[in-house]
Design a protein around this motif. Sequence first.
Motif, PDB file in Angstrom:
ATOM      1  N   VAL A  91       8.087 123.761  42.407  1.00 49.41           N
ATOM      2  CA  VAL A  91       9.336 124.416  42.818  1.00 49.41           C
ATOM      3  C   VAL A  91       9.045 125.437  43.914  1.00 49.41           C
ATOM      4  N   GLN A  92       7.980 126.221  43.713  1.00 50.46           N
ATOM      5  CA  GLN A  92       7.591 127.210  44.728  1.00 50.46           C
ATOM      6  C   GLN A  92       7.317 126.530  46.063  1.00 50.46           C
ATOM      7  N   GLN A  93       6.633 125.410  45.980  1.00 58.53           N
ATOM      8  CA  GLN A  93       6.291 124.661  47.180  1.00 58.53           C
ATOM      9  C   GLN A  93       7.561 124.223  47.915  1.00 58.53           C
ATOM     10  N   ARG A  94       8.538 123.744  47.144  1.00 65.83           N
ATOM     11  CA  ARG A  94       9.765 123.239  47.766  1.00 65.83           C
ATOM     12  C   ARG A  94      10.639 124.373  48.294  1.00 65.83           C
ATOM     13  N   LEU A  95      10.494 125.548  47.715  1.00 64.37           N
ATOM     14  CA  LEU A  95      11.297 126.680  48.185  1.00 64.37           C
ATOM     15  C   LEU A  95      10.635 127.397  49.353  1.00 64.37           C
ATOM     16  N   THR A  96       9.371 127.061  49.605  1.00 69.42           N
ATOM     17  CA  THR A  96       8.674 127.659  50.740  1.00 69.42           C
ATOM     18  C   THR A  96       9.037 126.868  51.986  1.00 69.42           C
ATOM     19  N   ALA A 101       7.533 133.157  45.067  1.00 67.90           N
ATOM     20  CA  ALA A 101       8.817 133.816  45.251  1.00 67.90           C
ATOM     21  C   ALA A 101       9.395 134.164  43.881  1.00 67.90           C
ATOM     22  N   LEU A 102      10.027 135.324  43.779  1.00 68.04           N
ATOM     23  CA  LEU A 102      10.590 135.753  42.502  1.00 68.04           C
ATOM     24  C   LEU A 102      11.983 135.154  42.339  1.00 68.04           C
ATOM     25  N   LEU A 103      12.205 134.508  41.200  1.00 70.43           N
ATOM     26  CA  LEU A 103      13.441 133.760  40.988  1.00 70.43           C
ATOM     27  C   LEU A 103      14.137 134.258  39.721  1.00 70.43           C
ATOM     28  N   PRO A 104      15.469 134.155  39.679  1.00 71.41           N
ATOM     29  CA  PRO A 104      16.182 134.638  38.486  1.00 71.41           C
ATOM     30  C   PRO A 104      15.894 133.763  37.272  1.00 71.41           C
ATOM     31  N   ALA A 105      15.236 134.321  36.290  1.00 65.82           N
ATOM     32  CA  ALA A 105      14.893 133.571  35.080  1.00 65.82           C
ATOM     33  C   ALA A 105      14.842 134.530  33.910  1.00 65.82           C
ATOM     34  N   ARG A 106      15.239 134.059  32.736  1.00 64.05           N
ATOM     35  CA  ARG A 106      15.344 134.940  31.578  1.00 64.05           C
ATOM     36  C   ARG A 106      15.105 134.125  30.315  1.00 64.05           C
ATOM     37  N   GLU A 159      16.724 122.832  44.116  1.00 61.17           N
ATOM     38  CA  GLU A 159      18.075 122.762  44.708  1.00 61.17           C
ATOM     39  C   GLU A 159      19.013 123.736  43.999  1.00 61.17           C
ATOM     40  N   ARG A 160      18.877 123.800  42.684  1.00 61.05           N
ATOM     41  CA  ARG A 160      19.743 124.719  41.925  1.00 61.05           C
ATOM     42  C   ARG A 160      19.422 126.185  42.256  1.00 61.05           C
ATOM     43  N   PHE A 161      18.130 126.486  42.355  1.00 63.59           N
ATOM     44  CA  PHE A 161      17.765 127.864  42.719  1.00 63.59           C
ATOM     45  C   PHE A 161      18.305 128.225  44.099  1.00 63.59           C
ATOM     46  N   ARG A 162      18.232 127.268  45.020  1.00 64.24           N
ATOM     47  CA  ARG A 162      18.759 127.523  46.372  1.00 64.24           C
ATOM     48  C   ARG A 162      20.248 127.844  46.325  1.00 64.24           C
ATOM     49  N   ALA A 163      20.925 127.225  45.355  1.00 63.80           N
ATOM     50  CA  ALA A 163      22.373 127.436  45.244  1.00 63.80           C
ATOM     51  C   ALA A 163      22.698 128.662  44.373  1.00 63.80           C
ATOM     52  N   GLY A 164      21.648 129.400  43.967  1.00 63.10           N
ATOM     53  CA  GLY A 164      21.887 130.655  43.249  1.00 63.10           C
ATOM     54  C   GLY A 164      21.797 130.567  41.737  1.00 63.10           C
ATOM     55  N   ALA A 165      21.159 129.538  41.216  1.00 59.02           N
ATOM     56  CA  ALA A 165      21.096 129.347  39.770  1.00 59.02           C
ATOM     57  C   ALA A 165      20.216 130.395  39.090  1.00 59.02           C
ATOM     58  N   CYS A 166      20.487 130.582  37.783  1.00 59.95           N
ATOM     59  CA  CYS A 166      19.589 131.352  36.917  1.00 59.95           C
ATOM     60  C   CYS A 166      18.969 130.376  35.919  1.00 59.95           C
ATOM     61  N   LEU A 167      17.692 130.591  35.617  1.00 61.06           N
ATOM     62  CA  LEU A 167      16.985 129.747  34.647  1.00 61.06           C
ATOM     63  C   LEU A 167      16.955 130.448  33.287  1.00 61.06           C
ATOM     64  N   TYR A 168      17.376 129.733  32.228  1.00 61.80           N
ATOM     65  CA  TYR A 168      17.300 130.258  30.869  1.00 61.80           C
ATOM     66  C   TYR A 168      16.297 129.437  30.074  1.00 61.80           C
ATOM     67  N   THR A 169      15.332 130.113  29.424  1.00 64.42           N
ATOM     68  CA  THR A 169      14.324 129.406  28.627  1.00 64.42           C
ATOM     69  C   THR A 169      14.462 129.795  27.158  1.00 64.42           C
ATOM     70  N   ALA A 175      28.027 126.980  35.234  1.00 63.53           N
ATOM     71  CA  ALA A 175      27.739 125.641  35.761  1.00 63.53           C
ATOM     72  C   ALA A 175      26.800 125.812  36.951  1.00 63.53           C
ATOM     73  N   GLY A 176      25.787 124.975  37.014  1.00 61.69           N
ATOM     74  CA  GLY A 176      24.817 125.099  38.106  1.00 61.69           C
ATOM     75  C   GLY A 176      23.542 125.783  37.672  1.00 61.69           C
ATOM     76  N   ASP A 177      23.566 126.493  36.539  1.00 60.73           N
ATOM     77  CA  ASP A 177      22.347 127.123  36.041  1.00 60.73           C
ATOM     78  C   ASP A 177      21.407 126.080  35.429  1.00 60.73           C
ATOM     79  N   ILE A 178      20.255 126.566  34.956  1.00 64.46           N
ATOM     80  CA  ILE A 178      19.227 125.664  34.432  1.00 64.46           C
ATOM     81  C   ILE A 178      18.877 126.079  33.008  1.00 64.46           C
ATOM     82  N   ALA A 179      18.887 125.129  32.072  1.00 60.60           N
ATOM     83  CA  ALA A 179      18.465 125.384  30.684  1.00 60.60           C
ATOM     84  C   ALA A 179      17.145 124.674  30.449  1.00 60.60           C
ATOM     85  N   MET A 180      16.127 125.447  29.981  1.00 60.26           N
ATOM     86  CA  MET A 180      14.800 124.866  29.763  1.00 60.26           C
ATOM     87  C   MET A 180      14.336 125.217  28.349  1.00 60.26           C
ATOM     88  N   GLY A 181      14.183 124.200  27.495  1.00 58.08           N
ATOM     89  CA  GLY A 181      13.855 124.442  26.096  1.00 58.08           C
ATOM     90  C   GLY A 181      12.559 123.784  25.668  1.00 58.08           C
TER      91      GLY A 181
END
Lengths: 262, 240
Positions: B209-214, B96-101, B62-72, B133-139
């Motif tokens: 996530v890929q499955q849900r975005l397809t 699908a290629l998604l914004p992640a860094r 849902e966050r990716f659909r709304a334009g989020a970036c993922l930070y790891t 706000a709306g981005d994703i933090a993954m640690g």
Amino acid sequence: MARSDAFEARESERVSTYRLLATDDALSQDLLGPDAADLAAASLAMARRFASGATLWCAAPSWPWHAQHVAVDFVHPVIAGERSLPAVMVSGDHLWESLRPIARAGDMLLVVSRSDEPSVAGLRQRSKAWGVLTVWIGTGPRPEPGSADFVLWVDDDETVSSYGGRFALLYHLLSELTHVCLENPGLLEAEQAVCGDEVCITCSDEGCLGEVVAIRADGRAQVRTPAGLEAVDTTLIDRAHPGDLVLIHAGTAVTLVEGSPR
Amino acid sequence: MSHESTGFLNRCVDTDGHDVGALLSDLVATAGAKAAESSRLRRSSLEALDSDLEQAAQAISERFRAGACLYTFGNGASSTDAACVAALFARSPGGALLPARCLVADPAVLTATGNGVGNELAFSRQLVAFAHAGDIAMGYSTSGNSENVIRAFQETRHRGLLTVGFAGCDGGRLAGSGVLDHCFVVRSHSIHRIQEAQAALSHRLWATVQQRLTPDGERPAVGQREPAADQDLAEPEEVR
């Protein structure tokens, strides 16, 4: 439908949709077969080299985090008290060129890559000429025999092998087994006689790979080989240039090996 | 796997064959046991955390659909695992290629924060600078006690980021911190086995996530499924 059945059902769907989630059974079976013997032999060879002061160079051109992971596992082992071992990531667009001045005969190179990774071929070939032991963890079509001293191969989709933890299991086991070997110092001396007189007779018979360093005033080439620098006659090949890879037999360069840069 | 000797390097091996043979046999048995344990832990972790992974994948997609970036982010070997996951989302060939860094990519930034304000702020300071706000933090933290990972989540949660944490052992301080929207704990005390299971969990998360975005991945119609999966999927998907 029981919970585990529902789990399996979703599992089937995911696998069939994306072919990404290989069953983990295959993971253990692979290593419980004869392949575990290769892993064991590679670990012993690496422990022997570490014991005699070698450095492990790590390269993963497309997936640099794997090279970093291997390096940090050896330098800062996960088990407190295990000795810190010299392992260094090599990166950049000119892998073997950056390794050339710093790698020494007896060192090791661990590569994590697809078999068709363009920058790896030169790296493996140069390593052979420098006397660097090569361990290749990879995926894709199996490399030709002789491509590396040890080939630890994963026959899986790239997303599973590189991103799903299969390479990680292999290099984790490699470092864990290497540390086990280092606890047996009495068994680590065997390789110290590498390229003694007997072996040099053997490698002369087969032809020894060397890298031309310079052309001497007497016309012969100064060539870097696993045994050190040698003066080599180059009249059989057209003309040698610094950087060329040549096959040496009895003090003579008999073949200019393809892939030498100009 | 095959052992391909260069010949001239290895032929002078001359040692007590019996002892080396015994050592190699031990190594083979050890490798087999460790691989089996890795496999068991991956499987049990995937199964135990299945519904949590589904929920996290839903929230992440849902966050990716709304334009989020993922930070790891993570430390040491976990930093390389974090880099692997960022690359999986951003450039793997399978989806699908998604914004992640990954926040450990730049040594200048890391050493600047480490030197200037302390390693415990290495990730939170970057997230303050980059994240919205709306981005994703993954640690990632195998112990669950990495101070800079916990601080990053503390900083980002109240800024409206989705917080996803991976831990090992008993989850450590991370699991009890109350700063995670989704927390995945691999119940093991072997750092390597934890990392392997975390890779499997991350991979599953990405695949879901890929499955849900397809377009047809979210609620696949029976007629569009692969033949082999048809009979298994006749039941409703969310049976527990």
